[in-house]
Motif scaffolding. Structure first.
Motif, short mmCIF file in Angstrom:
data_model
loop_
_atom_site.label_atom_id
_atom_site.label_comp_id
_atom_site.label_asym_id
_atom_site.label_seq_id
_atom_site.Cartn_x
_atom_site.Cartn_y
_atom_site.Cartn_z
N LEU A 26 0.83 -1.20 0.00
CA LEU A 26 0.00 0.00 0.00
C LEU A 26 0.87 1.25 0.00
O LEU A 26 0.62 2.20 -0.75
CB LEU A 26 -0.93 0.01 1.22
CG LEU A 26 -1.77 1.27 1.42
CD1 LEU A 26 -2.74 1.46 0.27
CD2 LEU A 26 -2.50 1.20 2.75
N THR A 27 1.90 1.24 0.82
CA THR A 27 2.82 2.37 0.89
C THR A 27 3.49 2.61 -0.46
O THR A 27 3.61 3.75 -0.91
CB THR A 27 3.89 2.14 1.98
OG1 THR A 27 3.22 1.93 3.23
CG2 THR A 27 4.83 3.30 2.10
N ALA A 28 3.91 1.54 -1.11
CA ALA A 28 4.54 1.67 -2.43
C ALA A 28 3.57 2.25 -3.44
O ALA A 28 3.94 3.12 -4.24
CB ALA A 28 5.05 0.31 -2.91
N SER A 29 2.32 1.83 -3.40
CA SER A 29 1.32 2.35 -4.32
C SER A 29 1.03 3.83 -4.06
O SER A 29 0.90 4.61 -5.00
CB SER A 29 0.03 1.55 -4.21
OG SER A 29 0.23 0.23 -4.65
N LEU A 30 0.92 4.19 -2.79
CA LEU A 30 0.69 5.59 -2.45
C LEU A 30 1.87 6.47 -2.86
O LEU A 30 1.69 7.57 -3.39
CB LEU A 30 0.42 5.75 -0.95
CG LEU A 30 -0.90 5.18 -0.45
CD1 LEU A 30 -0.96 5.25 1.07
CD2 LEU A 30 -2.07 5.93 -1.06
N GLU A 31 3.07 5.96 -2.63
CA GLU A 31 4.27 6.69 -3.02
C GLU A 31 4.31 6.88 -4.54
O GLU A 31 4.64 7.96 -5.02
CB GLU A 31 5.51 5.92 -2.54
CG GLU A 31 6.80 6.68 -2.70
CD GLU A 31 7.97 5.92 -2.10
OE1 GLU A 31 8.95 5.71 -2.83
OE2 GLU A 31 7.88 5.52 -0.92
N GLU A 32 3.94 5.83 -5.26
CA GLU A 32 3.89 5.93 -6.72
C GLU A 32 2.89 7.01 -7.14
O GLU A 32 3.18 7.82 -8.03
CB GLU A 32 3.49 4.60 -7.34
CG GLU A 32 3.33 4.65 -8.84
CD GLU A 32 2.77 3.37 -9.44
OE1 GLU A 32 2.69 3.31 -10.67
OE2 GLU A 32 2.41 2.45 -8.70
N GLY A 33 1.74 7.03 -6.52
CA GLY A 33 0.72 8.03 -6.84
C GLY A 33 1.21 9.45 -6.58
O GLY A 33 0.98 10.35 -7.39
N ASN A 72 9.17 -2.60 -8.27
CA ASN A 72 10.33 -3.27 -7.68
C ASN A 72 10.11 -3.57 -6.20
O ASN A 72 10.47 -4.64 -5.71
CB ASN A 72 11.60 -2.44 -7.87
CG ASN A 72 12.10 -2.47 -9.30
OD1 ASN A 72 11.80 -3.40 -10.05
ND2 ASN A 72 12.85 -1.46 -9.68
N LYS A 73 9.51 -2.63 -5.47
CA LYS A 73 9.23 -2.86 -4.06
C LYS A 73 8.25 -4.01 -3.89
O LYS A 73 8.41 -4.86 -3.02
CB LYS A 73 8.65 -1.60 -3.42
CG LYS A 73 9.67 -0.53 -3.15
CD LYS A 73 9.05 0.66 -2.48
CE LYS A 73 10.08 1.76 -2.28
NZ LYS A 73 9.51 2.93 -1.61
N LYS A 74 7.24 -4.05 -4.74
CA LYS A 74 6.24 -5.12 -4.65
C LYS A 74 6.86 -6.48 -5.00
O LYS A 74 6.52 -7.49 -4.39
CB LYS A 74 5.05 -4.80 -5.56
CG LYS A 74 4.24 -3.63 -5.05
CD LYS A 74 3.13 -3.27 -6.00
CE LYS A 74 2.40 -2.03 -5.56
NZ LYS A 74 1.34 -1.64 -6.50
N LYS A 75 7.77 -6.50 -5.98
CA LYS A 75 8.44 -7.76 -6.33
C LYS A 75 9.31 -8.25 -5.18
O LYS A 75 9.41 -9.46 -4.94
CB LYS A 75 9.29 -7.57 -7.58
CG LYS A 75 8.47 -7.53 -8.86
CD LYS A 75 9.35 -7.37 -10.08
CE LYS A 75 8.52 -7.28 -11.34
NZ LYS A 75 9.35 -7.07 -12.53
N GLN A 76 9.97 -7.34 -4.49
CA GLN A 76 10.81 -7.72 -3.35
C GLN A 76 9.95 -8.37 -2.26
O GLN A 76 10.38 -9.28 -1.57
CB GLN A 76 11.55 -6.51 -2.79
CG GLN A 76 12.68 -6.04 -3.67
CD GLN A 76 13.35 -4.78 -3.15
OE1 GLN A 76 12.82 -4.09 -2.28
NE2 GLN A 76 14.51 -4.47 -3.70
#
Length: 80
Positions: A22-29, A72-76
């Protein structure tokens, strides 16, 4: 009792993965929004067509980089 602890630990790991995702998605947004605003400002202040085109290219590049970083964060997370 050990089985219960494993289940609780597994749930905790899944919750942490979900939170990081969720954090990665928010950061992407947020990065995408920042790229869009930056691109609009640069395009609006461009002195000629070339600068406007460069602003568009830079915006697209920043958006792709944001998406790649989140992916990349989600793959990790999947490796954990």
């Amino acid at each position: 009792m050990e089985e219960g602890n494993r289940k609780d630990g597994s749930k905790m790991i899944e919750m942490k993965k979900g939170l990081v995702s969720l954090t990665a998605s928010l950061e992407e947004g947020l990065q995408d929004a920042k790229a869009s605003v930056t691109g609009l400002v640069k395009k609006a202040t461009a002195k000629n067509e070339q600068e406007a085109s460069e602003a568009d290219l830079q915006t697209a590049k920043m958006q792709v980089e944001a998406a790649d970083a989140a992916e990349n964060k989600k793959k990790q997370l999947q490796k954990i």
